[in-house]
Write an enzyme that holds these catalytic residues in place. Sequence first.
Site, PDB file in Angstrom:
ATOM      1  N   HIS A  69      54.686  -2.951  42.801  1.00 13.73           N
ATOM      2  CA  HIS A  69      53.446  -3.646  43.142  1.00 13.73           C
ATOM      3  C   HIS A  69      53.390  -4.989  42.428  1.00 13.73           C
ATOM      4  O   HIS A  69      52.857  -5.088  41.327  1.00 13.73           O
ATOM      5  CB  HIS A  69      52.244  -2.789  42.737  1.00 13.73           C
ATOM      6  CG  HIS A  69      52.218  -1.451  43.396  1.00 13.73           C
ATOM      7  ND1 HIS A  69      52.993  -0.388  42.978  1.00 13.73           N
ATOM      8  CD2 HIS A  69      51.517  -0.992  44.459  1.00 13.73           C
ATOM      9  CE1 HIS A  69      52.761   0.655  43.758  1.00 13.73           C
ATOM     10  NE2 HIS A  69      51.883   0.332  44.654  1.00 13.73           N
TER      11      HIS A  69
ATOM     12  N   GLY B 137      46.644   5.524  37.525  1.00 15.65           N
ATOM     13  CA  GLY B 137      47.337   5.507  38.805  1.00 15.65           C
ATOM     14  C   GLY B 137      46.444   6.131  39.868  1.00 15.65           C
ATOM     15  O   GLY B 137      46.132   5.478  40.861  1.00 15.65           O
ATOM     16  N   PRO B 138      46.028   7.368  39.642  1.00 16.36           N
ATOM     17  CA  PRO B 138      44.999   7.931  40.517  1.00 16.36           C
ATOM     18  C   PRO B 138      43.734   7.077  40.355  1.00 16.36           C
ATOM     19  O   PRO B 138      43.175   6.996  39.254  1.00 16.36           O
ATOM     20  CB  PRO B 138      44.821   9.354  39.983  1.00 16.36           C
ATOM     21  CG  PRO B 138      46.134   9.664  39.302  1.00 16.36           C
ATOM     22  CD  PRO B 138      46.543   8.353  38.689  1.00 16.36           C
ATOM     23  N   LEU B 139      43.307   6.445  41.400  1.00 17.04           N
ATOM     24  CA  LEU B 139      42.333   5.363  41.238  1.00 17.04           C
ATOM     25  C   LEU B 139      40.964   5.864  40.806  1.00 17.04           C
ATOM     26  O   LEU B 139      40.561   6.987  41.094  1.00 17.04           O
ATOM     27  CB  LEU B 139      42.259   4.542  42.526  1.00 17.04           C
ATOM     28  CG  LEU B 139      43.543   3.712  42.743  1.00 17.04           C
ATOM     29  CD1 LEU B 139      43.555   3.084  44.123  1.00 17.04           C
ATOM     30  CD2 LEU B 139      43.699   2.644  41.675  1.00 17.04           C
TER      31      LEU B 139
ATOM     32  N   ASP C 273      39.926  -3.059  43.727  1.00 15.84           N
ATOM     33  CA  ASP C 273      39.032  -2.608  44.800  1.00 15.84           C
ATOM     34  C   ASP C 273      39.057  -1.092  44.949  1.00 15.84           C
ATOM     35  O   ASP C 273      38.021  -0.462  45.153  1.00 15.84           O
ATOM     36  CB  ASP C 273      39.438  -3.271  46.126  1.00 15.84           C
ATOM     37  CG  ASP C 273      39.149  -4.770  46.146  1.00 15.84           C
ATOM     38  OD1 ASP C 273      37.991  -5.147  45.911  1.00 15.84           O
ATOM     39  OD2 ASP C 273      40.079  -5.550  46.378  1.00 15.84           O
TER      40      ASP C 273
ATOM     41  N   HIS D 121      50.619  -6.276  47.973  1.00 15.25           N
ATOM     42  CA  HIS D 121      50.072  -5.243  47.099  1.00 15.25           C
ATOM     43  C   HIS D 121      51.155  -4.276  46.653  1.00 15.25           C
ATOM     44  O   HIS D 121      51.267  -3.971  45.467  1.00 15.25           O
ATOM     45  CB  HIS D 121      48.949  -4.496  47.827  1.00 15.25           C
ATOM     46  CG  HIS D 121      48.493  -3.257  47.132  1.00 15.25           C
ATOM     47  ND1 HIS D 121      47.330  -3.188  46.406  1.00 15.25           N
ATOM     48  CD2 HIS D 121      49.049  -2.021  47.045  1.00 15.25           C
ATOM     49  CE1 HIS D 121      47.208  -1.985  45.887  1.00 15.25           C
ATOM     50  NE2 HIS D 121      48.222  -1.249  46.270  1.00 15.25           N
TER      51      HIS D 121
ATOM     52  N   SER E 107      22.761  27.201  32.015  1.00  8.92           N
ATOM     53  CA  SER E 107      23.597  28.200  32.685  1.00  8.92           C
ATOM     54  C   SER E 107      24.977  28.312  32.046  1.00  8.92           C
ATOM     55  O   SER E 107      25.572  29.380  32.031  1.00  8.92           O
ATOM     56  CB  SER E 107      23.773  27.828  34.161  1.00  8.92           C
ATOM     57  OG  SER E 107      22.526  27.763  34.810  1.00  8.92           O
TER      58      SER E 107
ATOM     59  N   GLU F  62      30.627  16.069  38.084  1.00  9.45           N
ATOM     60  CA  GLU F  62      31.741  16.790  37.473  1.00  9.45           C
ATOM     61  C   GLU F  62      32.992  15.924  37.354  1.00  9.45           C
ATOM     62  O   GLU F  62      33.728  16.016  36.368  1.00  9.45           O
ATOM     63  CB  GLU F  62      32.066  18.057  38.278  1.00  9.45           C
ATOM     64  CG  GLU F  62      30.917  19.043  38.400  1.00  9.45           C
ATOM     65  CD  GLU F  62      29.938  18.689  39.507  1.00  9.45           C
ATOM     66  OE1 GLU F  62      30.188  17.716  40.264  1.00  9.45           O
ATOM     67  OE2 GLU F  62      28.904  19.386  39.619  1.00  9.45           O
TER      68      GLU F  62
ATOM     69  N   ASP G 159      24.150  33.300  44.876  1.00  7.56           N
ATOM     70  CA  ASP G 159      24.366  31.931  45.352  1.00  7.56           C
ATOM     71  C   ASP G 159      25.424  31.847  46.454  1.00  7.56           C
ATOM     72  O   ASP G 159      25.535  30.817  47.128  1.00  7.56           O
ATOM     73  CB  ASP G 159      24.708  30.990  44.187  1.00  7.56           C
ATOM     74  CG  ASP G 159      23.449  30.426  43.524  1.00  7.56           C
ATOM     75  OD1 ASP G 159      22.371  30.483  44.160  1.00  7.56           O
ATOM     76  OD2 ASP G 159      23.534  29.953  42.387  1.00  7.56           O
TER      77      ASP G 159
ATOM     78  N   HIS H 267      29.467  28.921  45.994  1.00  8.10           N
ATOM     79  CA  HIS H 267      29.422  28.894  44.532  1.00  8.10           C
ATOM     80  C   HIS H 267      30.343  29.922  43.889  1.00  8.10           C
ATOM     81  O   HIS H 267      30.481  29.938  42.663  1.00  8.10           O
ATOM     82  CB  HIS H 267      27.981  29.125  44.051  1.00  8.10           C
ATOM     83  CG  HIS H 267      27.103  27.914  44.211  1.00  8.10           C
ATOM     84  ND1 HIS H 267      26.983  27.257  45.410  1.00  8.10           N
ATOM     85  CD2 HIS H 267      26.327  27.226  43.333  1.00  8.10           C
ATOM     86  CE1 HIS H 267      26.161  26.218  45.252  1.00  8.10           C
ATOM     87  NE2 HIS H 267      25.764  26.178  44.016  1.00  8.10           N
TER      88      HIS H 267
END
Lengths: 694, 694
Positions: A30, A118-120, A162, A275, A397, A434, A492, A496
């Site tokens: 890149h 790396g994982p955006l 971005d 890119h 909880s 989360e 639930d 869940h």
Amino acid sequence: KLDWTETDDRAVDTARALAMDSVQRVGNGHPGTAMSLAPAAYLLFQKVMRHNPADPHWPGRDRFVLSCGHSSLTLYIQLYLGGWGLELEDLRSLRTWNSKTPGHPEFGHTAGVETTTGPLGQGIGNAVGMAMAARRERGMLDPNAAEGESPFDHQIYVLASDGDIEEGVSSEASSLAGTQQLGNLTLIYDENKISIEDDTDVALSEDVPARYAAYGWHVQVVDWVNGSGAYTEDVPALHEALRKAEAVTDQPSIIVLRTIIAWPAPNAQNTGTAHGSALGEDEVRATKEVMGMNPDLTFDVAPDVLAHTRSAVERGKDAQREWDAAFQHWTTKKSADVALFERMQTRTLPDGWDADLPVWDADLKGTATRKASGAVINAIAPHVPEMWGGSADLAGSNNTTIEGAPSFIPKSRSTDMWKGDPYAGRVLHFGIREHGMGAILNGIAVHGGTRVFGATFLTFSDYMRPSVRLAALMGLPVTYVWTHDSIGLGEDGPTHQPVEHLAALRAIPGLDVVRPADANETAAAWKTVLEHTDRPAGIVLTRQNVRTFPRDAEGFSDTSNVHRGGYVLRDVDGGEPDVVLIGTGSEVQLAVEASDLLAADGVRARVVSMPCREWFDEQEASYRETVIPPTVKARVSVEAGIKLGWREIVGDHGRSVSIETFGASADYERLYTEYGITARAVADAAHDSITAAG
Amino acid sequence: KLDWTETDDRAVDTARALAMDSVQRVGNGHPGTAMSLAPAAYLLFQKVMRHNPADPHWPGRDRFVLSCGHSSLTLYIQLYLGGWGLELEDLRSLRTWNSKTPGHPEFGHTAGVETTTGPLGQGIGNAVGMAMAARRERGMLDPNAAEGESPFDHQIYVLASDGDIEEGVSSEASSLAGTQQLGNLTLIYDENKISIEDDTDVALSEDVPARYAAYGWHVQVVDWVNGSGAYTEDVPALHEALRKAEAVTDQPSIIVLRTIIAWPAPNAQNTGTAHGSALGEDEVRATKEVMGMNPDLTFDVAPDVLAHTRSAVERGKDAQREWDAAFQHWTTKKSADVALFERMQTRTLPDGWDADLPVWDADLKGTATRKASGAVINAIAPHVPEMWGGSADLAGSNNTTIEGAPSFIPKSRSTDMWKGDPYAGRVLHFGIREHGMGAILNGIAVHGGTRVFGATFLTFSDYMRPSVRLAALMGLPVTYVWTHDSIGLGEDGPTHQPVEHLAALRAIPGLDVVRPADANETAAAWKTVLEHTDRPAGIVLTRQNVRTFPRDAEGFSDTSNVHRGGYVLRDVDGGEPDVVLIGTGSEVQLAVEASDLLAADGVRARVVSMPCREWFDEQEASYRETVIPPTVKARVSVEAGIKLGWREIVGDHGRSVSIETFGASADYERLYTEYGITARAVADAAHDSITAAG
């Protein structure tokens, strides 16, 4: 006032040339962003940040996160120019086996890389976590110093693309950063409007500055694109914005930096191919010509440029010496807890930290392991001030609240239920975020020596899974408290109720999945988890009460082998058992009941509790075989989830009592019956397995 | 003009009383929001939405999504009052086994429930998907009608809570909704500032209206709280806002509705406990008294109130009759494709849809399966106009673009690379928002009969996992295209290399994970996936070239058994093999090579390709045993990922050639060698297994 000379300009152009050359050499990578962000990265590394190339672990350093990890060259080239240990040879071996310059920056692999990205979006979350950790560490060590006057004050910088801005994880973390008023955090958003599908107009039209203003951030725009006018890399303007951002101490700052990707490549600039693809030899030559460099040379660095940039090493040493003096001064303060500081550097727990671990008496009615976990946390917390944590809006909880401790929020955000203290606070409130929580936990862990935990329902571990994977990849001692761990949560219903989650989490290399059987195993599990500092763990807990087993009595063993991941909880008298029943968590009590049923049939069943498959796998075969004898082929596993993975334990003649479909909404006793997770089913499976084993 | 009488007020209070009574009866659940949102829900169901309780599947209906699924009573009670098939008995059996009223609304389980919600944020994403699907369906069926004049114009309404707003998935989907200018979408955000950790001040301080304005939404605030003044349930103001929202056709609308949770309970209102706990008998009585109802009665509905609300049934029939006339008129248009409409109602593929599926000749160099997949998509697309899809900013890498088709974006968002058409567009651009993509795909699928696919790298299936799980739970025919499926992606390194993902995805009940071995298997895999309409599937594809096997030649079988999930690709001559080698995807070629190596050693090895474990498991044992004979215990699996799950196939004497750690950054040939995923390793494992099997 920015000191910037023609040599700095040449250094920036050198960075661009190196980016092009490195990608060209390996043939992929890149280059584009590494070219256009070279001035910003150089400015940060050489002119703005306080850090020391000779000591990448100096606790007083500013932190840098490259959230757009694909642009790893942005970072590697600064580490080369600044003298962090990378040399041209490392750039030449970009993205090749065993190099210090892998495709994406890897924490613990290359000096100066603060977190794996790396994982955006993750990097922005990490940076938020670092900024929180910085405030918490200062709060523990030097809470009364004036703002900016403590050796533990430092800044967190993050560069994002971005894609980072589009990912929801960054939205979650950024919103929370606003609530937390993280004045020590500065995000430079490289708005180049180009991603892999080219012009981002097809998918991104939001007003990012307005969005961050809505989060409560301090917002500045530095527009090098000048609308459609002439592109000007106005470094002083960016420098001024960084100074202003630093001066704002009660809000995180975003600087929207409008750039043209791959600048100044004459043809590749502002294209999607720049890119993620090599520019090609012709374009590399053309770009070098634009920059006034010799197009015939590759990996060419003028000696005066390198000498200039490597002066960072001396400046860094000076900065650290200055800091050392401040640190020494701090150690003389009455309030200074030097021992705590030193323990945190090595993540060493204090003597007697586990002295008050609770012990529960045998009790058929028992207690929910989530409740036991809450008691354990509160028994450890007074001894281990570096332990902190909270929940993604499920504190009550998840039973994760350190009682009596303030919440880690600005005082102005106190509520009737929670009193806030931005420094002394130990209770974290992530909101219903989360994934943001997962990324923030990673940032807290990479920042320094605190021990942090975060909680949600087990089923929502899916929401944070990308961050959990990164914690495992980095080997970070983050603890997840995942409660409501099966259909046992009851009414639930299937959205869940985890059924596949235990197996799916065990699939992640390097993650310990710990599912204690009762209250006392919960204490032992927490103890083992905190003794590990090289990996994350998820502690998986029940909503419903489970029997508290007798210990070292009535044929039940004590909990001294919990740390081995699997152990004989109750054995038959003398000789090998006819069948081994292996359970985890709330199903261990079913295995015990089943062994009683089997005894009535004259079948001698050993009960094994296996709270952590990963710990068990680490044991010597000799130990494992004392638990599950190779000669006893009749084996039954019982776990209120899918059986995936249990065949490894029970073998061809074994049986697994499991749930292979989604759950349902009803009370938990009814569900266990309907889904066939019962002592009777375990006993029947045992008979079946004994027959199969012949 | 809103027609609202005292009977409507009583109906709303009745809804609140029923919410309290239902939770009180079962002892757990979420009464608070069902009480405070009763006026809004009633307004939507009785006064605003065009729908027909007698035909919940009427294609012309407006859609309603309860993103805050925990408040399922909000929906159930309207379904009861409106005559959708629920009766008091169903409310009495809330959250109990086999009831029509499970803890969270379940798609396909209760008439009138449009999508399964509960995991927060997903419903907003679903609604965005529904709004996109509505525009696409209109675009296919009636593109030239004036705005609002087509029978295929309808509205999507979604009710969301603070938690939905906090989750990143909703941020992603909402940002894209702004880009898409979804004028048919209205989100009512119930801003009650209470979540499980009580006052949301501890974790939520952003300016939500400003954030949505930044996304390009039309924003209105309806403040029933009036700052700290007297609470006024100003229903006409909400109605007016809904009308205004509907009138805005080029922006999605958000109405921020400020409420007090559990209104008008005298003590429980505005508390976190009212969110998720029964109010208690005393508080229920007190609240009924406040509402002027008899506190001694439970599940009490005045006959005139019910008669009034059940008039919705007749109104619904009238509305549908009116629509039927418009629909009949539409069928007379020259442009009307009635056959397509009818096919879509049943998700039936047209005759000859697979006529042009490509066939690849045997080729040792072969082709990447992602590239084959791209060819397959483009061979099907002309026959199946209801097929559409795209990528989370990886179109070129995922090979998912339907060539020549416009992009599904407003014309104003066209770029040099992509031409937009909001109706005719078939190419989806999700931006770097995998989770939003997942939720949107679910919304598209529940909305109607289109066949949609979405793509990213396999490793980022983690980002969208919560939505994938919901697709499986709902049984939605969504197709995921997950490319770059192993260390075979090479230089991008461990953050981008899936190792645990195949196992972790196979863990999800009801999801087909399909990993074809070569180009021709890829075509057969797509065919099978599209023939299923009751479940999602992930097609898992290589970045790198893989050999195209001979078919029905040179001892290789054809692809006619690919749909069975596992089949003998190349057998030994006559009699049982000595060992069975089982591979998936790119590793099947290694199994083939290994069988040649073994043949040289005099070992007769059968090669099995197993593209889909789930399809194979569905086969009769008699078929499965023709593929893997029970008598042949020597078996080797090979897959470039963790071995979790393969023990089930290879058994105690089998061996698995696998990768148990994270990957690394280097070219893929080097990685395969370093990680030991080679034909030699497979052959060695075969020898080993033969020895073990004795």
